[in-house]
Design an enzyme around this catalytic site. Structure first.
Site, PDB file in Angstrom:
ATOM      1  CG  ASP A   1       0.005  -0.233   2.739  1.00 31.19           C
ATOM      2  OD1 ASP A   1       1.214   0.053   2.471  1.00 31.19           O
ATOM      3  OD2 ASP A   1      -0.748  -0.477   3.636  1.00 31.19           O
TER       4      ASP A   1
ATOM      5  CD  GLU B   1       0.665  -6.573   3.286  1.00 28.79           C
ATOM      6  OE1 GLU B   1       0.630  -5.475   3.321  1.00 28.79           O
ATOM      7  OE2 GLU B   1       1.842  -7.173   3.863  1.00 28.79           O
TER       8      GLU B   1
ATOM      9  CD  GLU C   1       0.157   4.333   4.265  1.00 31.91           C
ATOM     10  OE1 GLU C   1      -0.798   5.165   4.924  1.00 31.91           O
ATOM     11  OE2 GLU C   1       1.495   4.771   4.416  1.00 31.91           O
TER      12      GLU C   1
ATOM     13  CG  HIS D   1       6.316   4.767  10.300  1.00 31.52           C
ATOM     14  ND1 HIS D   1       5.933   3.424  10.789  1.00 31.52           N
ATOM     15  CD2 HIS D   1       5.825   4.687   9.035  1.00 31.52           C
ATOM     16  CE1 HIS D   1       5.453   2.745  10.033  1.00 31.52           C
ATOM     17  NE2 HIS D   1       5.101   3.388   8.863  1.00 31.52           N
TER      18      HIS D   1
ATOM     19  NE  ARG E   1       4.206  10.227   3.919  1.00 33.08           N
ATOM     20  CZ  ARG E   1       4.657  11.209   3.365  1.00 33.08           C
ATOM     21  NH1 ARG E   1       4.139  12.569   3.450  1.00 33.08           N
ATOM     22  NH2 ARG E   1       5.764  11.064   2.668  1.00 33.08           N
TER      23      ARG E   1
ATOM     24  CG  HIS F   1      10.706   6.043  10.157  1.00 32.60           C
ATOM     25  ND1 HIS F   1      10.819   7.214   9.043  1.00 32.60           N
ATOM     26  CD2 HIS F   1       9.959   4.950   9.466  1.00 32.60           C
ATOM     27  CE1 HIS F   1      10.428   6.513   7.708  1.00 32.60           C
ATOM     28  NE2 HIS F   1       9.919   5.405   8.158  1.00 32.60           N
TER      29      HIS F   1
HETATM   30  C1  UD1 Z   1       6.442   4.827   3.686  1.00 34.32           C
HETATM   31  C2  UD1 Z   1       4.933   4.656   3.197  1.00 34.32           C
HETATM   32  C3  UD1 Z   1       4.440   3.848   4.642  1.00 34.32           C
HETATM   33  C4  UD1 Z   1       5.188   2.975   5.079  1.00 34.32           C
HETATM   34  C5  UD1 Z   1       6.444   3.268   5.612  1.00 34.32           C
HETATM   35  C6  UD1 Z   1       7.502   2.421   5.933  1.00 34.32           C
HETATM   36  C7  UD1 Z   1       4.048   5.938   1.536  1.00 34.32           C
HETATM   37  C8  UD1 Z   1       3.217   7.038   1.214  1.00 34.32           C
HETATM   38  N1  UD1 Z   1       4.268   5.636   2.756  1.00 34.32           N
HETATM   39  O1  UD1 Z   1       6.363   5.890   4.719  1.00 34.32           O
HETATM   40  O2  UD1 Z   1       3.247   3.308   3.887  1.00 34.32           O
HETATM   41  O3  UD1 Z   1       4.675   2.371   6.213  1.00 34.32           O
HETATM   42  O4  UD1 Z   1       7.242   3.908   4.333  1.00 34.32           O
HETATM   43  O5  UD1 Z   1       8.541   2.755   6.682  1.00 34.32           O
HETATM   44  O6  UD1 Z   1       4.323   5.098   0.772  1.00 34.32           O
HETATM   45  N2  UD1 Z   1      13.906   8.637   5.055  1.00 34.32           N
HETATM   46  C9  UD1 Z   1      15.352   8.655   4.966  1.00 34.32           C
HETATM   47  N3  UD1 Z   1      15.996   7.444   4.739  1.00 34.32           N
HETATM   48  C10 UD1 Z   1      15.293   6.255   4.512  1.00 34.32           C
HETATM   49  C11 UD1 Z   1      13.905   6.376   4.442  1.00 34.32           C
HETATM   50  C12 UD1 Z   1      13.318   7.608   4.824  1.00 34.32           C
HETATM   51  O7  UD1 Z   1      15.979   9.764   5.219  1.00 34.32           O
HETATM   52  O8  UD1 Z   1      15.904   5.202   4.216  1.00 34.32           O
HETATM   53  C13 UD1 Z   1      13.249   9.986   5.319  1.00 34.32           C
HETATM   54  C14 UD1 Z   1      13.313  10.902   4.025  1.00 34.32           C
HETATM   55  O9  UD1 Z   1      13.532  12.184   4.712  1.00 34.32           O
HETATM   56  C15 UD1 Z   1      11.734  10.807   3.428  1.00 34.32           C
HETATM   57  C16 UD1 Z   1      11.000  10.431   4.863  1.00 34.32           C
HETATM   58  O10 UD1 Z   1      11.844   9.658   5.531  1.00 34.32           O
HETATM   59  O11 UD1 Z   1      11.441  11.945   2.561  1.00 34.32           O
HETATM   60  C17 UD1 Z   1       9.751   9.954   4.511  1.00 34.32           C
HETATM   61  O12 UD1 Z   1       9.672   8.799   3.841  1.00 34.32           O
HETATM   62  P1  UD1 Z   1       8.573   8.306   3.130  1.00 34.32           P
HETATM   63  O13 UD1 Z   1       8.873   7.097   2.245  1.00 34.32           O
HETATM   64  O14 UD1 Z   1       8.109   9.404   2.186  1.00 34.32           O
HETATM   65  O15 UD1 Z   1       7.468   8.312   4.112  1.00 34.32           O
HETATM   66  P2  UD1 Z   1       7.464   6.918   5.225  1.00 34.32           P
HETATM   67  O16 UD1 Z   1       6.907   7.447   6.329  1.00 34.32           O
HETATM   68  O17 UD1 Z   1       8.725   6.355   5.398  1.00 34.32           O
HETATM   69  N1  UDP Z   2      11.680  -2.847  11.148  1.00 31.06           N
HETATM   70  C1  UDP Z   2      13.067  -3.165  10.831  1.00 31.06           C
HETATM   71  N2  UDP Z   2      13.933  -2.108  11.492  1.00 31.06           N
HETATM   72  C2  UDP Z   2      13.296  -1.370  12.416  1.00 31.06           C
HETATM   73  C3  UDP Z   2      11.953  -1.093  12.727  1.00 31.06           C
HETATM   74  C4  UDP Z   2      10.865  -1.883  11.857  1.00 31.06           C
HETATM   75  O1  UDP Z   2      13.779  -3.610  10.171  1.00 31.06           O
HETATM   76  O2  UDP Z   2      13.975  -0.348  13.000  1.00 31.06           O
HETATM   77  C5  UDP Z   2      10.801  -3.856  10.266  1.00 31.06           C
HETATM   78  C6  UDP Z   2       9.733  -4.533  11.077  1.00 31.06           C
HETATM   79  O3  UDP Z   2      10.119  -5.810  11.341  1.00 31.06           O
HETATM   80  C7  UDP Z   2       8.904  -4.916   9.974  1.00 31.06           C
HETATM   81  C8  UDP Z   2       8.873  -3.765   8.984  1.00 31.06           C
HETATM   82  O4  UDP Z   2      10.053  -3.087   9.388  1.00 31.06           O
HETATM   83  O5  UDP Z   2       9.039  -5.877   9.079  1.00 31.06           O
HETATM   84  C9  UDP Z   2       7.816  -2.488   8.909  1.00 31.06           C
HETATM   85  O6  UDP Z   2       8.061  -1.465   8.460  1.00 31.06           O
HETATM   86  P1  UDP Z   2       7.437   0.022   9.055  1.00 31.06           P
HETATM   87  O7  UDP Z   2       6.778  -0.133  10.254  1.00 31.06           O
HETATM   88  O8  UDP Z   2       8.064   1.019   8.524  1.00 31.06           O
HETATM   89  O9  UDP Z   2       6.220   0.040   7.886  1.00 31.06           O
HETATM   90  P2  UDP Z   2       4.878  -0.648   7.683  1.00 31.06           P
HETATM   91  O10 UDP Z   2       4.606  -2.020   8.073  1.00 31.06           O
HETATM   92  O11 UDP Z   2       4.017   0.205   9.026  1.00 31.06           O
HETATM   93  O12 UDP Z   2       4.364  -0.160   6.133  1.00 31.06           O
END
Ligand code: UD1
Ligand code: UDP
Length: 367
Positions: free
Chosen positions: A95, A117, A131, A204, A206, A237
Site C-alpha cells: 500500500d 498482500e 495507504e 512513523h 504520516r 524512523h
Molecule cells: C513510507 C510509506 C508507508 C510505510 C513506510 C515504512 C508511503 C506514502 N508511505 O512512509 O506506507 O509504512 O514507508 O517505513 O508510501 N527517509 C530517509 N531514509 C530512508 C527512508 C526515509 O532519510 O531510508 C526519510 C526521508 O527524509 C523521507 C522521509 O523519511 O523523505 C519519509 O519517507 P516516505 O517514504 O515518504 O514516508 P514513510 O513515512 O517512510
Molecule cells: N523494522 C526494521 N527495523 C526497524 C523497525 C522495523 O527492520 O527499526 C521492520 C519490521 O520488522 C517490519 C517492517 O520493518 O518488518 C515494518 O516497517 P514499517 O513499520 O516501517 O512499515 P509498515 O509495515 O507500517 O508499512
C-alpha cells in the site's frame, strides 16, 4: 516469462525478498528487480541481508518528500523501463506510494499486475493515510490478487473481484522471519534491557506526525516514570518529522534508548526478546503474533483485524490518556499479558512465497 518486481520501502523489501528468492529458483522466469529508492538506508540493509541485487534503482528519495514527489517521480522514471523490458507480469506489494505509482505505470502500459498482500482494508481513506487509498487503487487495476488471509479475500470478493483471480497465500512476512530470528542472537542494547521489562517502540505513520506522536511519547514517558523495571528501546524512523518529535519529548528521558533504525535481522530478534511492542506499524502487527508478543497498536483502526481476533493486538488509539492507561493495564494485569502472548498467528505458515511462485507458474502455464 519476464517478471518485473517493483518496490521501494523497508516493509516492501522485507516482504518481497523471500518471494524473489523463490522466483529466482525457477529457470522459466526472468526476474527484473526495480527499486524506486523511495527509501534509501532503510532499504539497502535489507537487500544486503538477503543478498539480492537490483537491476534498476530509480533513486527518487528526497528529504521530506511529499506524496506527489514520490508518485510523479516513480511514474516518470519507471515508464521507460517498462517500455524497454516489456514484462509479462508486474509485481507490486501492499500500500505504499511506490506500489500505487508503479501499478499505475504498469496499467498505462497494459501490463498484467499481480498484487502481493492484496485485499487489506480499513475502508477509511484517512487511516492509514494515504495507504488505504493506495491499496484500493492497486486492487482496482490488478489482475492477480495474492491475499494474505481469508478476511482479505472476503474484502476483495465483496468489491466484485473475480473469485478465480484471488489466492489466499499467507503473508510473506512470516517467511522472512525464518531467515532472521535466531535463539543465539545477542546485542549490547538487549544486554542493557535484560533485567527489565523491555518495550520495543516504533512510530512513523504520516497521519500521526506532530500532535498524535507527542501524545504517544508523553504517555510512554509517564509510564516509565511510574515503573522502574520498565525500559524502552526506540529505533527512530529516518523521517526528520518523526525525529524532531522524538527528540523534543523523549531525548534524555531515563530508561529509554533512542537508536537508529535497526537492520531487519536485529529488529526481528529485538521483537523476539521484548516484553511488549508499541507501534503504529502495519508489518509489525503481522510479525508479533508469530513471536508471541503482545502489541499495543497506537491507531484507531487497523487493516489487520485477524491479530485482534486472535488476541495478540489491541488498538489503543493516539491520545495520551488511552495509551497511558492501556500500557499500564498490560503491565499490571498478568492474566491479560499471558492471554495476549499466547495467541495463535493468523498471518501464514512461512510458505507464502512458495505458494505465490506456484500460482504464477500455473497462471502462465509454465508448470
Ligand atoms: C513510507 C510509506 C508507508 C510505510 C513506510 C515504512 C508511503 C506514502 N508511505 O512512509 O506506507 O509504512 O514507508 O517505513 O508510501 N527517509 C530517509 N531514509 C530512508 C527512508 C526515509 O532519510 O531510508 C526519510 C526521508 O527524509 C523521507 C522521509 O523519511 O523523505 C519519509 O519517507 P516516505 O517514504 O515518504 O514516508 P514513510 O513515512 O517512510
Ligand atoms: N523494522 C526494521 N527495523 C526497524 C523497525 C522495523 O527492520 O527499526 C521492520 C519490521 O520488522 C517490519 C517492517 O520493518 O518488518 C515494518 O516497517 P514499517 O513499520 O516501517 O512499515 P509498515 O509495515 O507500517 O508499512
Amino acid at each position: 516469462m519476464k517478471v518485473v518486481i517493483v518496490f521501494g520501502t523497508r516493509p516492501e523489501a522485507i516482504k518481497m525478498c523471500p518471494l524473489i528468492l523463490q522466483l529466482k529458483k525457477v529457470k522459466q522466469i526472468e526476474c527484473i528487480i526495480c527499486l524506486t529508492g523511495q527509501h534509501r538506508e532503510m532499504l539497502n540493509q535489507i537487500m544486503d541481508f538477503f543478498d539480492i541485487h537490483a537491476n534498476y534503482n530509480l533513486n527518487i528519495m528526497r528529504t521530506n518528500q511529499t506524496l506527489t514527489d514520490v508518485t510523479v517521480e516513480v511514474l516518470n522514471k519507471l515508464d521507460p523501463i517498462l517500455e524497454k523490458e516489456k514484462p509479462d507480469l508486474l509485481l507490486v506489494h501492499g500500500d505504499t506510494s511506490t506500489s500505487f505509482a508503479a501499478s499505475l505505470a504498469g496499467f498505462y502500459r497494459n501490463i498484467i499486475i499481480g498484487h502481493i498482500e492484496a485485499g487489506l482494508r480499513t475502508y477509511d481513506m484517512c487511516a492509514p493515510y494515504p495507504e488505504e487509498f493506495n491499496r484500493q487503487a492497486v486492487d482496482l487495476i490488478s489482475t492477480l490478487y495474492f491475499a494474505p488471509t481469508e478476511q482479505s479475500r472476503q474484502n476483495l470478493l465483496k468489491e466484485g473481484k473475480r473469485r478465480e483471480d484471488i489466492y489466499v497465500t499467507g503473508n510473506t512476512v512470516i517467511d522472512a522471519l525464518s531467515f532472521t530470528v535466531n535463539d543465539s542472537y545477542c546485542n549490547d542494547a538487549l544486554d542493557w534491557g535484560k533485567d527489565s521489562r523491555l518495550i520495543l517502540l516504533t512510530a512513523h505513520r504520516r497521519e500521526n506526525l506532530g500532535e498524535p506522536m507527542r501524545h504517544m511519547f508523553r504517555a510512554i514517558k509517564r509510564v516509565l516514570d511510574e515503573y522502574s523495571d520498565v525500559k524502552v528501546i526506540y529505533p527512530v524512523h529516518k523521517n526528520p518529522k518523526v525525529r524532531e518529535v522524538a527528540q523534543e519529548i523523549l531525548a534524555g528521558a531515563e530508561r529509554i534508548r533512542l537508536i537508529e533504525p535497526l537492520d531487519v535481522v536485529d529488529f526481528h530478534n529485538f521483537m523476539a526478546r521484548s516484553y511488549i511492542i508499541l507501534t503504529d506499524s502495519g508489518g509489525i502487527q503481522e510479525e508479533a503474533p508469530s513471536l508471541g508478543k503482545p502489541v499495543l497498536v497506537m491507531r484507531d483502526t487497523t487493516e489487520r483485524p485477524e491479530g485482534i481476533v486472535a488476541g495478540t493486538l489491541k488498538l489503543v488509539g493516539t491520545t495520551e490518556e488511552t495509551i497511558y492507561h492501556e500500557l499500564k493495564g498490560l503491565l499490571t494485569n498478568n492474566a491479560l499479558y499471558q492471554k495476549m502472548s499466547k495467541a495463535v498467528n493468523p498471518y501464514g505458515d512461512g510458505h507464502a512465497s512458495e505458494r505465490i511462485k506456484d500460482i504464477i507458474l500455473q497462471r502462465f502455464s509454465l508448470e
